[in-house]
Design a protein around this motif. Structure first.
Motif, PDB file in Angstrom:
ATOM      1  N   LYS A 156      42.624 112.002  48.695  1.00  0.00           N
ATOM      2  CA  LYS A 156      42.265 113.151  49.245  1.00  0.00           C
ATOM      3  C   LYS A 156      40.806 112.937  49.802  1.00  0.00           C
ATOM      4  O   LYS A 156      40.642 113.051  50.993  1.00  0.00           O
ATOM      5  CB  LYS A 156      42.368 114.303  48.203  1.00  0.00           C
ATOM      6  CG  LYS A 156      41.928 115.636  49.012  1.00  0.00           C
ATOM      7  CD  LYS A 156      42.097 116.624  48.075  1.00  0.00           C
ATOM      8  CE  LYS A 156      41.740 118.129  48.593  1.00  0.00           C
ATOM      9  NZ  LYS A 156      40.206 118.428  48.449  1.00  0.00           N
ATOM     10  N   ASP A 157      39.841 112.603  49.003  1.00  0.00           N
ATOM     11  CA  ASP A 157      38.335 112.581  49.235  1.00  0.00           C
ATOM     12  C   ASP A 157      38.142 111.255  48.774  1.00  0.00           C
ATOM     13  O   ASP A 157      38.620 110.879  47.445  1.00  0.00           O
ATOM     14  CB  ASP A 157      37.659 113.534  48.612  1.00  0.00           C
ATOM     15  CG  ASP A 157      37.980 115.148  49.552  1.00  0.00           C
ATOM     16  OD1 ASP A 157      38.188 115.023  50.561  1.00  0.00           O
ATOM     17  OD2 ASP A 157      38.063 115.805  48.641  1.00  0.00           O
TER      18      ASP A 157
ATOM     19  N   PRO B 283      34.018 116.754  49.424  1.00  0.00           N
ATOM     20  CA  PRO B 283      33.348 115.493  49.006  1.00  0.00           C
ATOM     21  C   PRO B 283      32.079 115.484  48.758  1.00  0.00           C
ATOM     22  O   PRO B 283      31.016 114.810  47.944  1.00  0.00           O
ATOM     23  CB  PRO B 283      33.749 114.714  50.320  1.00  0.00           C
ATOM     24  CG  PRO B 283      34.540 115.383  51.155  1.00  0.00           C
ATOM     25  CD  PRO B 283      34.676 116.839  50.628  1.00  0.00           C
TER      26      PRO B 283
ATOM     27  N   THR C 112      41.255 112.826  44.651  1.00  0.00           N
ATOM     28  CA  THR C 112      40.050 112.432  44.886  1.00  0.00           C
ATOM     29  C   THR C 112      39.479 111.197  44.216  1.00  0.00           C
ATOM     30  O   THR C 112      39.852 111.070  42.875  1.00  0.00           O
ATOM     31  CB  THR C 112      38.969 113.455  44.490  1.00  0.00           C
ATOM     32  OG1 THR C 112      39.089 114.438  45.586  1.00  0.00           O
ATOM     33  CG2 THR C 112      37.346 113.118  44.994  1.00  0.00           C
ATOM     34  N   ARG C 113      38.737 110.065  44.856  1.00  0.00           N
ATOM     35  CA  ARG C 113      38.469 108.934  44.071  1.00  0.00           C
ATOM     36  C   ARG C 113      36.907 108.890  44.203  1.00  0.00           C
ATOM     37  O   ARG C 113      36.418 109.184  45.362  1.00  0.00           O
ATOM     38  CB  ARG C 113      38.980 107.864  44.698  1.00  0.00           C
ATOM     39  CG  ARG C 113      40.403 107.616  44.040  1.00  0.00           C
ATOM     40  CD  ARG C 113      41.173 106.289  44.322  1.00  0.00           C
ATOM     41  NE  ARG C 113      40.544 105.161  44.044  1.00  0.00           N
ATOM     42  CZ  ARG C 113      40.628 104.051  44.853  1.00  0.00           C
ATOM     43  NH1 ARG C 113      41.848 103.790  45.609  1.00  0.00           N
ATOM     44  NH2 ARG C 113      39.873 102.895  44.626  1.00  0.00           N
TER      45      ARG C 113
END
Length: 177
Positions: free
Chosen positions: A61-62, A8, A44-45
């Motif tokens: 996920k992150d 992240p 991931t967003r």
């Protein structure tokens, strides 16, 4: 305790790096806000210039927000959370399986919110209600000089309008009435 994931932080840094290219030192209020959202294949967003809200039932996920807040609602599943120049709010009953990091903002854990890893606020503070839990370390780091919070000020100055994202001006928002 599991080690802190760098994914992240790396993603957030990549989003913010163009800001280091040129800095005239002047703030211009007429510069349009940058709004950008990215969903990666790995779950991931990331958003820039707006809030990222993880609703109940979502699996991420992150979660990364640059110049915006990250809000994790009860029932959302997220590994790690990062906000740069924004707050992280973990609502009542929400669980973060990894770490929560805020650079230039605060972290707020509501009653019965759970962070299984570390909660780190650089240029802000970690505020946890009495029944909230943090499985790892709780770190607040602020450096104030002449009344200015230096970490937060650095981050604000590092971010600018440089981006390949959609641009929306504040004037467009005023036309909604």
């Amino acid at each position: 305790m599991r080690p802190m994931s760098l994914a992240p932080l790396a993603l957030a840094t990549l989003v913010a790096v163009p800001a280091f290219a040129e800095d005239s030192g002047k703030k211009n209020d007429s510069i349009p806000r940058v709004i950008c959202a990215v969903q990666a294949k790995d779950g991931t967003r990331a958003v820039q210039g707006t809030d990222l809200v993880l609703e109940a039932g979502e699996t991420v996920k992150d979660a990364v927000a640059v110049e915006g807040n990250v809000i994790v609602r009860k029932g959302a599943v997220v590994e790690d959370v990062v906000a740069i120049q924004g707050k992280v709010i973990i609502e009542a009953g929400a669980v973060v399986k990894g770490n929560v990091i805020s650079m230039g903002g605060d972290i707020r854990l509501r009653k019965n919110a759970h962070v299984q890893g570390n909660a780190v606020a650089l240029g802000g503070s970690v505020n946890a209600d009495e029944e909230a839990t943090i499985g790892g370390d709780k770190v607040n780091f602020s450096l104030v000089f002449n009344g200015k919070e230096l970490v937060r000020n650095f981050i604000e100055n590092a971010l600018d309008e440089s981006s390949g994202c959609t641009i929306a001006s504040d004037e467009d928002e005023g036309d909604k009435t």
